[in-house]
Design a protein around this motif. Structure first.
Motif, PDB file in Angstrom:
ATOM      1  N   GLY A  33      48.133  35.329  35.888  1.00 28.20           N
ATOM      2  CA  GLY A  33      48.581  36.319  36.851  1.00 28.20           C
ATOM      3  C   GLY A  33      47.742  37.577  36.887  1.00 28.20           C
ATOM      4  N   LEU A  34      46.489  37.505  36.432  1.00 25.94           N
ATOM      5  CA  LEU A  34      45.637  38.687  36.428  1.00 25.94           C
ATOM      6  C   LEU A  34      45.328  39.110  37.858  1.00 25.94           C
ATOM      7  N   LEU A  35      45.540  40.377  38.142  1.00 25.41           N
ATOM      8  CA  LEU A  35      45.319  40.925  39.480  1.00 25.41           C
ATOM      9  C   LEU A  35      44.419  42.146  39.371  1.00 25.41           C
ATOM     10  N   VAL A  36      43.346  42.154  40.145  1.00 20.35           N
ATOM     11  CA  VAL A  36      42.405  43.276  40.168  1.00 20.35           C
ATOM     12  C   VAL A  36      42.548  43.981  41.509  1.00 20.35           C
ATOM     13  N   LEU A  37      42.892  45.257  41.467  1.00 20.85           N
ATOM     14  CA  LEU A  37      43.109  46.041  42.680  1.00 20.85           C
ATOM     15  C   LEU A  37      41.996  47.068  42.827  1.00 20.85           C
ATOM     16  N   GLY A  38      41.198  46.937  43.877  1.00 13.13           N
ATOM     17  CA  GLY A  38      40.143  47.898  44.138  1.00 13.13           C
ATOM     18  C   GLY A  38      40.631  49.033  45.006  1.00 13.13           C
ATOM     19  N   VAL A  46      33.058  47.025  43.356  1.00 13.57           N
ATOM     20  CA  VAL A  46      33.123  47.007  41.895  1.00 13.57           C
ATOM     21  C   VAL A  46      34.220  46.047  41.445  1.00 13.57           C
ATOM     22  N   ALA A  47      35.388  46.155  42.079  1.00 10.17           N
ATOM     23  CA  ALA A  47      36.526  45.301  41.726  1.00 10.17           C
ATOM     24  C   ALA A  47      36.231  43.830  41.982  1.00 10.17           C
ATOM     25  N   ALA A  48      35.466  43.538  43.028  1.00  9.54           N
ATOM     26  CA  ALA A  48      35.141  42.150  43.343  1.00  9.54           C
ATOM     27  C   ALA A  48      34.340  41.508  42.220  1.00  9.54           C
ATOM     28  N   GLU A  49      33.395  42.253  41.653  1.00  8.76           N
ATOM     29  CA  GLU A  49      32.625  41.730  40.518  1.00  8.76           C
ATOM     30  C   GLU A  49      33.532  41.496  39.318  1.00  8.76           C
ATOM     31  N   VAL A  50      34.463  42.419  39.090  1.00  6.87           N
ATOM     32  CA  VAL A  50      35.394  42.282  37.964  1.00  6.87           C
ATOM     33  C   VAL A  50      36.285  41.063  38.152  1.00  6.87           C
ATOM     34  N   ALA A  51      36.848  40.909  39.347  1.00  7.21           N
ATOM     35  CA  ALA A  51      37.741  39.783  39.614  1.00  7.21           C
ATOM     36  C   ALA A  51      37.013  38.450  39.453  1.00  7.21           C
ATOM     37  N   GLY A  56      40.322  36.685  38.060  1.00  6.48           N
ATOM     38  CA  GLY A  56      41.536  37.284  38.604  1.00  6.48           C
ATOM     39  C   GLY A  56      41.550  37.283  40.112  1.00  6.48           C
ATOM     40  N   ALA A  57      42.722  37.488  40.686  1.00  7.09           N
ATOM     41  CA  ALA A  57      42.843  37.648  42.126  1.00  7.09           C
ATOM     42  C   ALA A  57      42.404  39.061  42.506  1.00  7.09           C
ATOM     43  N   LEU A  58      41.883  39.215  43.729  1.00  4.05           N
ATOM     44  CA  LEU A  58      41.396  40.501  44.208  1.00  4.05           C
ATOM     45  C   LEU A  58      42.253  41.000  45.362  1.00  4.05           C
ATOM     46  N   ASP A  59      42.650  42.248  45.297  1.00  2.00           N
ATOM     47  CA  ASP A  59      43.362  42.883  46.402  1.00  2.00           C
ATOM     48  C   ASP A  59      43.051  44.369  46.354  1.00  2.00           C
ATOM     49  N   VAL A  60      43.755  45.153  47.150  1.00  2.00           N
ATOM     50  CA  VAL A  60      43.495  46.589  47.200  1.00  2.00           C
ATOM     51  C   VAL A  60      44.770  47.371  46.919  1.00  2.00           C
ATOM     52  N   VAL A  61      44.581  48.567  46.372  1.00  2.94           N
ATOM     53  CA  VAL A  61      45.627  49.582  46.356  1.00  2.94           C
ATOM     54  C   VAL A  61      45.052  50.734  47.165  1.00  2.94           C
ATOM     55  N   VAL A 144      43.374  48.333  37.876  1.00  2.00           N
ATOM     56  CA  VAL A 144      43.049  49.176  39.026  1.00  2.00           C
ATOM     57  C   VAL A 144      41.630  49.700  38.842  1.00  2.00           C
ATOM     58  N   VAL A 145      40.773  49.470  39.837  1.00  2.40           N
ATOM     59  CA  VAL A 145      39.342  49.734  39.704  1.00  2.40           C
ATOM     60  C   VAL A 145      38.867  50.699  40.793  1.00  2.40           C
ATOM     61  N   ASP A 146      38.112  51.722  40.386  1.00  2.00           N
ATOM     62  CA  ASP A 146      37.391  52.572  41.333  1.00  2.00           C
ATOM     63  C   ASP A 146      35.922  52.592  40.932  1.00  2.00           C
ATOM     64  N   ASP A 147      35.066  53.135  41.821  1.00  3.99           N
ATOM     65  CA  ASP A 147      33.637  53.172  41.496  1.00  3.99           C
ATOM     66  C   ASP A 147      33.278  54.359  40.620  1.00  3.99           C
ATOM     67  N   GLY A 148      34.235  55.239  40.343  1.00  5.08           N
ATOM     68  CA  GLY A 148      34.036  56.366  39.455  1.00  5.08           C
ATOM     69  C   GLY A 148      35.175  57.349  39.602  1.00  5.08           C
TER      70      GLY A 148
END
Length: 225
Positions: A33-38, A46-51, A56-61, A144-148
């Protein structure tokens, strides 16, 4: 917890930063159930590379800065949305100074900026998630991932929105930070920043190439076509 890497700085671009961040997050690879939210827009590449690296699944917050009414580049706070839940966080010092300088109209002007950014948040929700809500958060491990991180207000708003949806474990992650980690650490179960306390004055200085990320790129990364 910061996880330094041996990677040379600055990063080449957001994809490069995402691969380095994925390495620092390797302990989360394969979690159910790993979820990566960019954070759109710049956090999504950045989140896409992590997912991809962690499976993990990729989505946005969705997050929007609430700019100071007289200095829009200065963050008075931020508003965020995940799965229909919306929350705002404020930079208390900036807000107090503004209200003291404009006691008659200051609150109304702040609320007008908040309303405008909330409308933009809704527009982006309709563009990035046109047919379905964000993937399941409750009970999941969410990164939750941001570019900085500059002031950290955007990440704090995102974490507040996601926390309200009851993830089992919540991680704040970014390739670099100009901001103190304390406020972020209070909102997340883990904080992963390979280049923490960078002493840089802006996020863009952490990248050799730091172009604008457009809606079309975000939609492509989310496989919306």
């Amino acid at each position: 917890m910061n996880r330094a890497s041996g990677h040379p700085y600055p990063y080449a671009d957001r994809a490069d930063a995402g691969r380095v961040l994925a390495g620092a997050l390797a302990g989360y690879r394969g979690r159910n159930g790993l979820l990566v939210l960019g954070l759109p827009r710049g956090g999504v590449p950045v989140a896409a590379e992590v997912a991809d690296a962690l499976g993990g699944a990729l989505d946005v917050v969705l997050v929007r800065k609430i700019g100071h009414p007289r200095q829009p580049e200065l963050a008075a706070g931020a508003v965020a949305e995940a799965a229909g839940e919306r929350t705002a966080v404020w930079n208390d010092g900036v807000v107090r100074a503004w209200l003291a300088s404009e006691p008659g109209t200051g609150q109304a002007e702040l609320e007008a900026v908040l309303a405008a950014e909330s409308a933009e948040l809704q527009r982006r929700a309709e563009r990035y998630r046109p047919h379905q809500p964000v993937q399941r958060i409750r009970g999941s491990t969410v990164i939750v991932v941001d570019d900085g991180l500059a002031t950290g207000a955007t990440m704090r708003a995102a974490l507040g929105a996601v926390r309200s949806l009851e993830p089992q474990w919540l991680v704040a992650a970014a390739p670099m930070s100009c901001a103190p980690e304390g406020d972020i650490a209070a909102l997340a179960d883990d904080v992963v920043i390979p280049w923490a306390e960078s002493t840089l004055s802006s996020v863009g200085q952490a990248y050799r190439t730091f172009g604008q990320t457009g809606d079309a790129e975000v939609r492509a990364l989310l496989r919306l076509g």
